[in-house]
Design a protein around this motif. Sequence first.
Motif, PDB file in Angstrom:
ATOM      1  N   VAL A  78       0.827  -1.208   0.000  1.00 31.97           N
ATOM      2  CA  VAL A  78       0.000   0.000   0.000  1.00 31.97           C
ATOM      3  C   VAL A  78       0.861   1.259   0.000  1.00 31.97           C
ATOM      4  N   LEU A  79       1.951   1.266   0.763  1.00 32.73           N
ATOM      5  CA  LEU A  79       2.794   2.466   0.866  1.00 32.73           C
ATOM      6  C   LEU A  79       3.338   2.923  -0.489  1.00 32.73           C
ATOM      7  N   PRO A  80       3.946   2.056  -1.302  1.00 32.65           N
ATOM      8  CA  PRO A  80       4.425   2.550  -2.600  1.00 32.65           C
ATOM      9  C   PRO A  80       3.302   3.057  -3.500  1.00 32.65           C
ATOM     10  N   LEU A  81       2.142   2.419  -3.432  1.00 30.57           N
ATOM     11  CA  LEU A  81       1.022   2.895  -4.240  1.00 30.57           C
ATOM     12  C   LEU A  81       0.601   4.300  -3.836  1.00 30.57           C
ATOM     13  N   ILE A  82       0.502   4.532  -2.539  1.00 32.67           N
ATOM     14  CA  ILE A  82       0.109   5.867  -2.065  1.00 32.67           C
ATOM     15  C   ILE A  82       1.180   6.889  -2.412  1.00 32.67           C
ATOM     16  N   CYS A  83       2.457   6.523  -2.239  1.00 30.65           N
ATOM     17  CA  CYS A  83       3.556   7.444  -2.605  1.00 30.65           C
ATOM     18  C   CYS A  83       3.513   7.772  -4.088  1.00 30.65           C
ATOM     19  N   LEU A  84       3.282   6.766  -4.925  1.00 31.40           N
ATOM     20  CA  LEU A  84       3.239   6.976  -6.370  1.00 31.40           C
ATOM     21  C   LEU A  84       2.078   7.886  -6.761  1.00 31.40           C
ATOM     22  N   ILE A  85       0.912   7.614  -6.239  1.00 31.61           N
ATOM     23  CA  ILE A  85      -0.263   8.429  -6.565  1.00 31.61           C
ATOM     24  C   ILE A  85      -0.079   9.861  -6.082  1.00 31.61           C
ATOM     25  N   THR A  86       0.448  10.021  -4.869  1.00 31.51           N
ATOM     26  CA  THR A  86       0.660  11.364  -4.324  1.00 31.51           C
ATOM     27  C   THR A  86       1.710  12.124  -5.126  1.00 31.51           C
ATOM     28  N   GLY A  87       2.818  11.456  -5.466  1.00 30.24           N
ATOM     29  CA  GLY A  87       3.873  12.115  -6.242  1.00 30.24           C
ATOM     30  C   GLY A  87       3.387  12.552  -7.610  1.00 30.24           C
ATOM     31  N   ILE A  88       2.667  11.682  -8.296  1.00 30.40           N
ATOM     32  CA  ILE A  88       2.146  12.039  -9.623  1.00 30.40           C
ATOM     33  C   ILE A  88       1.111  13.157  -9.512  1.00 30.40           C
ATOM     34  N   SER A  89       0.273  13.097  -8.495  1.00 25.55           N
ATOM     35  CA  SER A  89      -0.745  14.153  -8.313  1.00 25.55           C
ATOM     36  C   SER A  89      -0.104  15.503  -8.039  1.00 25.55           C
ATOM     37  N   ILE A  90       0.974  15.507  -7.269  1.00 27.87           N
ATOM     38  CA  ILE A  90       1.662  16.772  -6.987  1.00 27.87           C
ATOM     39  C   ILE A  90       2.327  17.289  -8.263  1.00 27.87           C
ATOM     40  N   LEU A  91       2.980  16.417  -9.015  1.00 22.05           N
ATOM     41  CA  LEU A  91       3.654  16.857 -10.237  1.00 22.05           C
ATOM     42  C   LEU A  91       2.667  17.376 -11.282  1.00 22.05           C
ATOM     43  N   ARG A  92       1.497  16.752 -11.362  1.00 24.33           N
ATOM     44  CA  ARG A  92       0.491  17.175 -12.334  1.00 24.33           C
ATOM     45  C   ARG A  92      -0.457  18.228 -11.785  1.00 24.33           C
ATOM     46  N   ARG A  93      -0.298  18.574 -10.497  1.00 27.44           N
ATOM     47  CA  ARG A  93      -1.152  19.562  -9.823  1.00 27.44           C
ATOM     48  C   ARG A  93      -2.626  19.146  -9.878  1.00 27.44           C
ATOM     49  N   LYS A  94      -2.879  17.887  -9.600  1.00 28.09           N
ATOM     50  CA  LYS A  94      -4.243  17.372  -9.605  1.00 28.09           C
ATOM     51  C   LYS A  94      -4.671  17.093  -8.176  1.00 28.09           C
ATOM     52  N   SER A  95      -5.900  17.390  -7.867  1.00 28.62           N
ATOM     53  CA  SER A  95      -6.554  17.047  -6.604  1.00 28.62           C
ATOM     54  C   SER A  95      -5.720  17.432  -5.377  1.00 28.62           C
ATOM     55  N   HIS A  96      -5.767  18.689  -5.061  1.00 24.40           N
ATOM     56  CA  HIS A  96      -5.042  19.230  -3.919  1.00 24.40           C
ATOM     57  C   HIS A  96      -5.374  18.468  -2.640  1.00 24.40           C
ATOM     58  N   ARG A  97      -6.644  18.184  -2.428  1.00 27.25           N
ATOM     59  CA  ARG A  97      -7.074  17.487  -1.213  1.00 27.25           C
ATOM     60  C   ARG A  97      -6.490  16.070  -1.162  1.00 27.25           C
ATOM     61  N   SER A  98      -6.463  15.388  -2.288  1.00 28.98           N
ATOM     62  CA  SER A  98      -5.887  14.034  -2.325  1.00 28.98           C
ATOM     63  C   SER A  98      -4.390  14.062  -2.023  1.00 28.98           C
TER      64      SER A  98
END
Length: 140
Positions: A78-98
């Motif tokens: 679960v940890l790598p999945l959450i890190c991956l999703i969070t990192g990509i979301s930050i780089l793409r500036r998607k879903s601030h709350r997520s």
Amino acid sequence: MAGKKARQLNLIGILFLVLTAISLLSLVLMISVANQIYEDADQELSVPASDGATYESKIQTNSVMKSMLVGMLICSIVLPLICLITGISILRRKSHRSCIIGAVVVALMAFPLGTILCVWSLMLLCDAESRQLFGEQQDG
């Protein structure tokens, strides 16, 4: 100032992806350790108890060990999945709350590196200028 915040957000996103890679390496290590413990536990059941321990207590101990290993493996997946999703979301500036939720979860699961990274990312993500950077991407 917005350019500086954007660069910091990009750096945090990349660091989340690095933490993903580190977590995946630890997952590989965890799987090999779990396999060894499973084999040892099964071999121990076949050896008669010399210390007077009953067969049922050995089974119960092995069951608890295997349950703990399964829990650790689930967290290691679960940890790598959450890190991956969070990192990509930050780089793409998607879903601030997520991104904020992902940073909090990583802070709780990946002590101490994840905690340090997440405190910095939460300070940055809660900033009004950084929030506007996410808003610009969602509007455009």
